[in-house]
Design a protein around this motif. Sequence first.
Motif, PDB file in Angstrom:
ATOM      1  N   THR A 152     -14.590  -0.642  -5.685  1.00  0.00           N
ATOM      2  CA  THR A 152     -13.245  -0.193  -5.307  1.00  0.00           C
ATOM      3  C   THR A 152     -12.240  -1.327  -5.420  1.00  0.00           C
ATOM      4  O   THR A 152     -11.139  -1.154  -5.962  1.00  0.00           O
ATOM      5  CB  THR A 152     -13.254   0.355  -3.868  1.00  0.00           C
ATOM      6  OG1 THR A 152     -14.102   1.504  -3.802  1.00  0.00           O
ATOM      7  CG2 THR A 152     -11.848   0.734  -3.418  1.00  0.00           C
ATOM      8  N   LEU A 200     -10.256  -6.006   2.708  1.00  0.00           N
ATOM      9  CA  LEU A 200     -10.543  -5.955   1.277  1.00  0.00           C
ATOM     10  C   LEU A 200     -11.440  -7.100   0.845  1.00  0.00           C
ATOM     11  O   LEU A 200     -12.273  -6.941  -0.062  1.00  0.00           O
ATOM     12  CB  LEU A 200      -9.247  -5.963   0.483  1.00  0.00           C
ATOM     13  CG  LEU A 200      -8.394  -4.694   0.638  1.00  0.00           C
ATOM     14  CD1 LEU A 200      -7.031  -4.883   0.001  1.00  0.00           C
ATOM     15  CD2 LEU A 200      -9.106  -3.487   0.033  1.00  0.00           C
ATOM     16  N   VAL A 256      -8.038   3.361   1.488  1.00  0.00           N
ATOM     17  CA  VAL A 256      -9.008   2.611   0.683  1.00  0.00           C
ATOM     18  C   VAL A 256     -10.428   3.108   0.903  1.00  0.00           C
ATOM     19  O   VAL A 256     -11.204   3.272  -0.042  1.00  0.00           O
ATOM     20  CB  VAL A 256      -8.933   1.103   1.019  1.00  0.00           C
ATOM     21  CG1 VAL A 256      -9.902   0.303   0.152  1.00  0.00           C
ATOM     22  CG2 VAL A 256      -7.510   0.582   0.878  1.00  0.00           C
ATOM     23  N   HIS A 286      -9.080  -1.564  -8.133  1.00  0.00           N
ATOM     24  CA  HIS A 286      -7.723  -1.336  -7.652  1.00  0.00           C
ATOM     25  C   HIS A 286      -7.007  -2.565  -7.100  1.00  0.00           C
ATOM     26  O   HIS A 286      -5.765  -2.572  -7.056  1.00  0.00           O
ATOM     27  CB  HIS A 286      -7.731  -0.257  -6.558  1.00  0.00           C
ATOM     28  CG  HIS A 286      -8.239   1.064  -7.022  1.00  0.00           C
ATOM     29  ND1 HIS A 286      -7.530   1.895  -7.869  1.00  0.00           N
ATOM     30  CD2 HIS A 286      -9.418   1.702  -6.758  1.00  0.00           C
ATOM     31  CE1 HIS A 286      -8.221   2.991  -8.106  1.00  0.00           C
ATOM     32  NE2 HIS A 286      -9.374   2.905  -7.447  1.00  0.00           N
ATOM     33  N   TYR A 287      -7.735  -3.598  -6.664  1.00  0.00           N
ATOM     34  CA  TYR A 287      -7.101  -4.681  -5.913  1.00  0.00           C
ATOM     35  C   TYR A 287      -7.390  -6.079  -6.458  1.00  0.00           C
ATOM     36  O   TYR A 287      -7.006  -7.070  -5.840  1.00  0.00           O
ATOM     37  CB  TYR A 287      -7.524  -4.613  -4.434  1.00  0.00           C
ATOM     38  CG  TYR A 287      -7.164  -3.296  -3.791  1.00  0.00           C
ATOM     39  CD1 TYR A 287      -5.876  -3.054  -3.344  1.00  0.00           C
ATOM     40  CD2 TYR A 287      -8.118  -2.273  -3.665  1.00  0.00           C
ATOM     41  CE1 TYR A 287      -5.529  -1.837  -2.772  1.00  0.00           C
ATOM     42  CE2 TYR A 287      -7.780  -1.058  -3.099  1.00  0.00           C
ATOM     43  CZ  TYR A 287      -6.487  -0.843  -2.654  1.00  0.00           C
ATOM     44  OH  TYR A 287      -6.142   0.367  -2.096  1.00  0.00           O
ATOM     45  N   THR A 345       0.832  -1.202   0.000  1.00  0.00           N
ATOM     46  CA  THR A 345       0.000   0.000   0.000  1.00  0.00           C
ATOM     47  C   THR A 345       0.868   1.254   0.000  1.00  0.00           C
ATOM     48  O   THR A 345       2.027   1.238   0.422  1.00  0.00           O
ATOM     49  CB  THR A 345      -0.926   0.047   1.236  1.00  0.00           C
ATOM     50  OG1 THR A 345      -0.117   0.177   2.424  1.00  0.00           O
ATOM     51  CG2 THR A 345      -1.781  -1.207   1.330  1.00  0.00           C
TER      52      THR A 345
END
Length: 404
Positions: free
Chosen positions: A383, A321, A341, A387-388, A167
């Motif tokens: 999200t 997450l 986040v 991004h992840y 991160t």
Amino acid sequence: MNLLLLHPNFPGQFKRLAKELMGREEWRIVGIGEGERGSGGAERITYRGYSHPTGPAEAAFPLGTDFAEHARRGRTVADLAQALKDKGFRPDVILAHPGWGDALFVPEVFPEARFIAYLEYFYRAQDSDLDFDPELRVRSRDLRTVPLRNATNLLAFAAADCCVTPTRWQAGLFPPQIGSQIEVIHEGIDTAHAAPNPAAAFALPNGAVLSQADEVVTYVSRSLEPYRGFHVFMRSLPEILKRRPKAQVVLVGREEISYGQNHASGQSWKRVMLEEVGADLDMSRVHFLGQLPYDAYLDLLRVSSVHVYLTYPFVLSWSFLEAMACGCTMLGSATGPVLEVLKDGENGRSVGFFDRAALVDTLCELLDDPAQRRRLSQAARETVLEHYDFKTRTFPRYLDLLTQ
């Protein structure tokens, strides 16, 4: 391509990456870690385990004990690496979590290999996890020695061709001249597996079955401990249960410490907090489940009405997450790793870590507002997808890093 993976808890943060690469014929993967491991579906990975680091256990200087242990571990791993070299193995790339010393000497065994260091954390004495909680603040005498904890990672940085961290917040902990050179690549989330399911159900040990029709408050942590706000959440529970007479509260996590301090009494934090607030809890609606199989854990997230995630300024949990990927309505602490986040009012809600009144009020507000929960939960998953996601975000970047 030959890849050597080093992690004492192999495969650790490299789990999804190793699984993806082992399905490709052009990759040969060798892992070194502490202890024996089952294949875990990774039959094409050659694994070598060590049990006891070699060399004397005593440090010449007491404050150097941690580094002495890292050096012992590093020599053990280097001996295993040399044995692999003697049998003809030559890695093109070494990807290592160097935080425990595993990678200290391996680059010297394979000087021709490209060395990528996963730098997880840079310790600080002030404005950090160590002095964050007034109730559990580390003694000032102990804080003076904190810089020694960074020695192994700093040596890895000096030896590495490239460094990564999950991160931006973690990269920002390092001195600017180091942090600016670290690639930020999260380990990634399997969003096809960790995904919403409106028909999900979760069976409690008492036989009750929870679904999205129920009012379910969830809390998940590897360990039930202050680093993840367990004490704050437990002290909030009496008021939560009082104001939400239909709520079921489900807590997942083991009693052993993962980070931080044991309680002075020697009891687990679960026992300590139950002694403190247990008399004010309706235990028929509070469920401690310990650790869960992964699929059962995902089903619990899928039936959650509001998921509470609290953390010191420390590394962000995968569970945070994964909960977002499952479409949970997130209520997180307004601490650095979370706020990278979670944007308050956009893809979740945030409150001060120690603000129990705000935690209770915001939780009740969310439980009373299904429309807000739907909007936030959809944004939370978007999200993670953007991004992840491992397949579309993490893996392409790691593949470029390994092959460039």
